[in-house]
Write an enzyme that holds these catalytic residues in place. Structure first.
Site, PDB file in Angstrom:
ATOM      1  CB  SER A  99      -0.953  -0.066   1.198  1.00 17.70           C
ATOM      2  OG  SER A  99      -1.946   0.930   1.117  1.00 17.70           O
ATOM      3  CG  HIS A 124      -4.297  -1.774  -1.987  1.00 18.84           C
ATOM      4  ND1 HIS A 124      -4.750  -2.504  -0.917  1.00 18.84           N
ATOM      5  CD2 HIS A 124      -3.735  -0.658  -1.440  1.00 18.84           C
ATOM      6  CE1 HIS A 124      -4.474  -1.868   0.204  1.00 18.84           C
ATOM      7  NE2 HIS A 124      -3.860  -0.742  -0.087  1.00 18.84           N
TER       8      HIS A 124
END
Length: 199
Positions: A99, A124
């Site tokens: 992330s 993501h």
């Protein structure tokens, strides 16, 4: 739960000097990001970067990352500081960069972004949740979509991948090995041994 921080003892001309391990690493221009990213962690990382810039604005800073990600605003504060300061920031993934951790890994100076061979990198789209009145939910939904578009645009610039591909790849959790991250353009090299400094 309290966390034990190892101490390092060094001999100096004035006798012994004890450092916590992070302060000792800082002497070698190493910052270790080894937790989820929140405002407190971001402030510590930023303060260390600013300190190291003041110490020597022409010498690289080494940011080691083992992080599951965290707050977008906190991560972007670190990202902006990395771009703002004069020294190049070399990034090294040890373990996991997921992330916002992966975003910061990719944001290192070109040619100076590394991962150890068994590292895992995951990108993501931003996650968020809100509750309240319908209008408030709509405001938050628009904001998170704008954040997603901005993060995708930056990742596209960093990796050289088309924006459409970044949008597809970040639509769900996209895990990569260190070698796959190199092929994707998130890092420049997979390293197994640290090179000895030239004498």
């Amino acid at each position: 739960m309290s966390v034990l921080v190892p101490m390092v003892v060094e001999q100096t001309s004035r006798g012994e000097r004890a450092y916590d391990i992070y302060s000792r690493l800082l002497k070698d221009r190493i910052i270790f990001l080894g937790s989820a990213i929140d405002d407190h962690v971001a402030n510590l990382v930023i303060a260390q970067m600013l300190f190291l810039e003041a110490e020597d604005p022409d010498k690289d800073i080494h940011l080691y990352i083992n992080s599951p990600g965290g707050s977008i605003s906190a991560g972007m504060a670190i990202f902006d500081t990395m771009q703002y300061i004069r020294p190049d920031v070399s990034t090294i993934c040890v373990g996991l960069a997921a992330s916002m951790g992966a975003f910061l890994l990719a944001a290192g100076a070109k040619g100076k972004r590394f991962a150890l061979p068994n590292s895992e990198i995951m990108i993501h789209q931003p996650m968020g949740g809100t509750q309240g009145q319908a209008v408030d939910i709509e405001i938050h939904a628009k904001r998170i979509l704008a954040i997603r578009d901005n993060l995708n645009r930056i990742l596209s610039e960093i990796t050289g991948k088309p924006l459409e591909q970044i949008a597809r790849d970040t639509d769900r959790d996209h895990f990569m090995t260190a070698r796959e991250a190199r092929e994707y353009g998130l890092i420049d090299e997979v390293i197994t041994k640290r090179e000895l400094p030239a004498k």
